[in-house]
Design a protein around this motif. Structure first.
Motif, PDB file in Angstrom:
ATOM      1  N   ILE A 148      -3.103  18.197 -61.064  1.00  0.00           N
ATOM      2  CA  ILE A 148      -1.896  18.004 -61.872  1.00  0.00           C
ATOM      3  C   ILE A 148      -1.217  16.734 -61.339  1.00  0.00           C
ATOM      4  N   PRO A 149      -0.255  16.180 -62.041  1.00  0.00           N
ATOM      5  CA  PRO A 149       0.344  14.925 -61.548  1.00  0.00           C
ATOM      6  C   PRO A 149       0.790  15.019 -60.080  1.00  0.00           C
ATOM      7  N   GLN A 150       1.289  16.184 -59.678  1.00  0.00           N
ATOM      8  CA  GLN A 150       1.804  16.316 -58.303  1.00  0.00           C
ATOM      9  C   GLN A 150       0.680  16.343 -57.259  1.00  0.00           C
ATOM     10  N   THR A 151      -0.545  16.645 -57.681  1.00  0.00           N
ATOM     11  CA  THR A 151      -1.638  16.749 -56.689  1.00  0.00           C
ATOM     12  C   THR A 151      -2.631  15.602 -56.806  1.00  0.00           C
ATOM     13  N   LYS A 152      -2.486  14.792 -57.865  1.00  0.00           N
ATOM     14  CA  LYS A 152      -3.408  13.668 -58.027  1.00  0.00           C
ATOM     15  C   LYS A 152      -3.231  12.697 -56.852  1.00  0.00           C
ATOM     16  N   HIS A 153      -4.328  12.354 -56.204  1.00  0.00           N
ATOM     17  CA  HIS A 153      -4.338  11.419 -55.077  1.00  0.00           C
ATOM     18  C   HIS A 153      -3.447  11.900 -53.932  1.00  0.00           C
ATOM     19  N   LEU A 154      -3.446  13.202 -53.732  1.00  0.00           N
ATOM     20  CA  LEU A 154      -2.703  13.763 -52.599  1.00  0.00           C
ATOM     21  C   LEU A 154      -3.187  13.111 -51.299  1.00  0.00           C
ATOM     22  N   LEU A 155      -4.509  12.938 -51.220  1.00  0.00           N
ATOM     23  CA  LEU A 155      -5.043  12.145 -50.109  1.00  0.00           C
ATOM     24  C   LEU A 155      -5.350  10.758 -50.653  1.00  0.00           C
ATOM     25  N   CYS A 156      -4.656   9.764 -50.104  1.00  0.00           N
ATOM     26  CA  CYS A 156      -4.780   8.374 -50.573  1.00  0.00           C
ATOM     27  C   CYS A 156      -4.659   7.488 -49.326  1.00  0.00           C
ATOM     28  N   ASP A 157      -4.617   6.182 -49.501  1.00  0.00           N
ATOM     29  CA  ASP A 157      -4.538   5.299 -48.322  1.00  0.00           C
ATOM     30  C   ASP A 157      -3.357   5.677 -47.430  1.00  0.00           C
ATOM     31  N   ALA A 158      -2.188   5.918 -48.070  1.00  0.00           N
ATOM     32  CA  ALA A 158      -0.964   6.174 -47.296  1.00  0.00           C
ATOM     33  C   ALA A 158      -1.071   7.471 -46.499  1.00  0.00           C
ATOM     34  N   THR A 159      -1.660   8.503 -47.092  1.00  0.00           N
ATOM     35  CA  THR A 159      -1.722   9.784 -46.372  1.00  0.00           C
ATOM     36  C   THR A 159      -2.873   9.804 -45.359  1.00  0.00           C
ATOM     37  N   PHE A 160      -3.999   9.157 -45.706  1.00  0.00           N
ATOM     38  CA  PHE A 160      -5.076   9.058 -44.701  1.00  0.00           C
ATOM     39  C   PHE A 160      -4.540   8.370 -43.434  1.00  0.00           C
ATOM     40  N   ALA A 161      -3.677   7.370 -43.652  1.00  0.00           N
ATOM     41  CA  ALA A 161      -3.151   6.606 -42.502  1.00  0.00           C
ATOM     42  C   ALA A 161      -2.313   7.489 -41.576  1.00  0.00           C
ATOM     43  N   LYS A 162      -1.774   8.585 -42.102  1.00  0.00           N
ATOM     44  CA  LYS A 162      -0.934   9.472 -41.276  1.00  0.00           C
ATOM     45  C   LYS A 162      -1.774  10.532 -40.552  1.00  0.00           C
ATOM     46  N   CYS A 163      -3.065  10.585 -40.883  1.00  0.00           N
ATOM     47  CA  CYS A 163      -3.928  11.620 -40.297  1.00  0.00           C
ATOM     48  C   CYS A 163      -4.509  11.164 -38.959  1.00  0.00           C
ATOM     49  N   LYS A 164      -5.063  12.151 -38.225  1.00  0.00           N
ATOM     50  CA  LYS A 164      -5.796  11.814 -36.999  1.00  0.00           C
ATOM     51  C   LYS A 164      -6.992  10.955 -37.359  1.00  0.00           C
ATOM     52  N   LYS A 165      -7.337  10.000 -36.510  1.00  0.00           N
ATOM     53  CA  LYS A 165      -8.550   9.222 -36.776  1.00  0.00           C
ATOM     54  C   LYS A 165      -9.750  10.164 -36.735  1.00  0.00           C
ATOM     55  N   GLY A 166     -10.585  10.061 -37.732  1.00  0.00           N
ATOM     56  CA  GLY A 166     -11.785  10.902 -37.776  1.00  0.00           C
ATOM     57  C   GLY A 166     -11.587  12.229 -38.495  1.00  0.00           C
ATOM     58  N   VAL A 167     -10.433  12.424 -39.125  1.00  0.00           N
ATOM     59  CA  VAL A 167     -10.182  13.669 -39.850  1.00  0.00           C
ATOM     60  C   VAL A 167     -11.304  13.892 -40.876  1.00  0.00           C
ATOM     61  N   LYS A 168     -11.718  15.159 -41.023  1.00  0.00           N
ATOM     62  CA  LYS A 168     -12.763  15.473 -42.005  1.00  0.00           C
ATOM     63  C   LYS A 168     -12.109  16.198 -43.185  1.00  0.00           C
ATOM     64  N   VAL A 169     -12.567  15.862 -44.383  1.00  0.00           N
ATOM     65  CA  VAL A 169     -11.913  16.416 -45.576  1.00  0.00           C
ATOM     66  C   VAL A 169     -12.929  17.085 -46.498  1.00  0.00           C
ATOM     67  N   GLY A 226     -13.703   4.589 -40.592  1.00  0.00           N
ATOM     68  CA  GLY A 226     -13.768   5.638 -39.570  1.00  0.00           C
ATOM     69  C   GLY A 226     -12.496   6.467 -39.510  1.00  0.00           C
ATOM     70  N   GLN A 227     -11.485   6.105 -40.306  1.00  0.00           N
ATOM     71  CA  GLN A 227     -10.261   6.925 -40.324  1.00  0.00           C
ATOM     72  C   GLN A 227     -10.608   8.334 -40.805  1.00  0.00           C
TER      73      GLN A 227
END
Ligand code: NAD
Ligand code: MLT
Length: 335
Positions: free
Chosen positions: A230-251, A272-273
């Motif tokens: 839905i619009p609220q969940t589209k691209h929930l994981l994107c460049d900006a949110t990947f950048a806030k994750c631990k390096k190497g996070v698995k999705v 490698g993010q």
């Protein structure tokens, strides 16, 4: 794991059955996708004429649909506004599965056509598939198996990591998200999650700490998404949110293509993010571009979450029974 599915299904059935105030005339039903034969049997045993034709082109479907009161689909048939409007006798559309994104529900509502799905019928299969992807990712099963098939014994290349003690973030704590939590806890994972309609008290019942997304990103070793697109969940994981994750996070995405932005995922895998992705669903199915699926750190499956004998039997029986119940003035079912 505890029988969360059975309990939640029981509670759901207690609360979500509503008495239908009408009886739908149901003489002839078209099944236009591959649905388990039990669906045909149940309808026919209740006096409904059934035609199963999974080979109809769009034009043929438009020509055929006026003959039917009911239409049953899985995901291949796109029930667009023109199909609904062409269905002069159409009263009900059934989705043998959860997501109704292949049905124009607004057009159906405008025309007074009921849309039903079978929420819950494939929950366990989708949850098990998600867990399979998490486990496979952490031990490089896809790439290791491929290397053996290519005649290589790459023992040093595929060092994995344990799930024990790791944190799994679950975005979307509905039917599937909850079942994933219960199962992955048995590996010793800590489960945290976010869902705007599941209260912290409810998620605590299945040992999952409810947090904001901002709190989740830096804590997660694994992230699995279980929301509708839905619009609220589209691209929930994107460049900006990947950048806030631990390096190497698995999705993992076993929900809908697009909840994780595909281009951003590719960039995160390259840098490698993101340390690996398990993907069952894609923005385009089948994808025109297989770059993501072919990435060495991706394990990809062609939308197999619900593809088990048990799930397909359940959703076929459920949708047929729901049609019959409605025709007999019994209760409405759906979510
Ligand atoms: P559900 O409705 O039980 O749960 C979805 C949850 O997502 C809800 O609790 C909802 O509140 C939550 N949600 C909505 N917006 C959110 C947001 N912005 N952030 C976080 N959470 C949000 O659905 P389900 O049966 O668990 O299915 C989940 C997804 O899996 C759906 O997209 C469904 O179509 C898909 N699915 C895929 C397969 C497959 O074969 N891969 C099989 C079954 C279901
Ligand atoms: C669903 O929404 O139920 C899933 O996409 C599974 C499917 O029908 O293949």
């Amino acid at each position: 794991p505890k029988l969360g599915y059975l309990r939640s299904r029981f509670l759901w059935e207690q609360t979500n059955h509503t008495k239908a105030s009408m009886v739908i005339k149901l003489e002839k039903v078209l099944i236009s996708d591959e649905v388990d034969p039990k669906c045909v049997n149940i309808l026919q045993n209740n006096g409904v004429e059934v035609v199963k034709n999974t080979k109809l082109s769009k034009e043929e479907l438009l020509a055929e649909i006026p003959k039917y009161d009911g239409l049953i689909v899985r995901s291949a048939t796109k029930v667009t506004a023109d199909v609904i409007n062409a269905g002069t006798n159409l009263r009900i559309i059934g989705r043998a599965g959860t997501g109704v994104d292949n049905i124009d529900t607004e057009a159906a509502t405008r025309k007074g056509v009921i849309v039903m799905n079978t929420p819950g019928g494939n929950t366990l299969s989708a949850a098990e598939h998600t867990c399979t992807l998490i486990i496979a990712l952490t031990r490089n099963l896809g790439a290791a198996s491929m290397s053996m098939k290519e005649g290589r014994w790459d023992r040093k290349k595929f060092m994995g990591s344990e799930l024990y003690g790791k944190t799994l973030a679950i975005i979307g704590l509905g039917r599937i998200g909850k079942e994933v939590a219960l199962r992955m806890q048995s590996f010793g994972m800590t489960t945290i999650g976010f869902d705007p309609i599941v209260s912290p008290a409810e998620s605590a019942e299945f040992n999952t700490e409810s947090l904001s997304l901002e709190e989740i990103w830096p804590r997660a070793d694994f992230i699995t998404v279980h929301t509708p697109l839905i619009p609220q969940t589209k691209h929930l994981l994107c460049d900006a949110t990947f950048a806030k994750c631990k390096k190497g996070v698995k999705v993992v995405n076993c929900a809908r293509g697009g909840v994780i932005e595909e281009a951003a995922l590719l960039r995160a895998l390259e840098s490698g993010q993101c340390g690996g992705a398990g993907l069952d669903v894609f923005v385009e199915e089948p994808p025109k571009d297989y770059t993501l699926a072919k990435h060495p750190n991706v394990i990809a499956t062609p939308h197999l979450g619900a593809s088990t004998i048990e799930a397909q039997t359940r959703v076929a029986e459920d949708i047929a029974q729901q049609f019959v119940d409605l025709a007999q003035g019994k209760s409405l079912f759906g979510a």
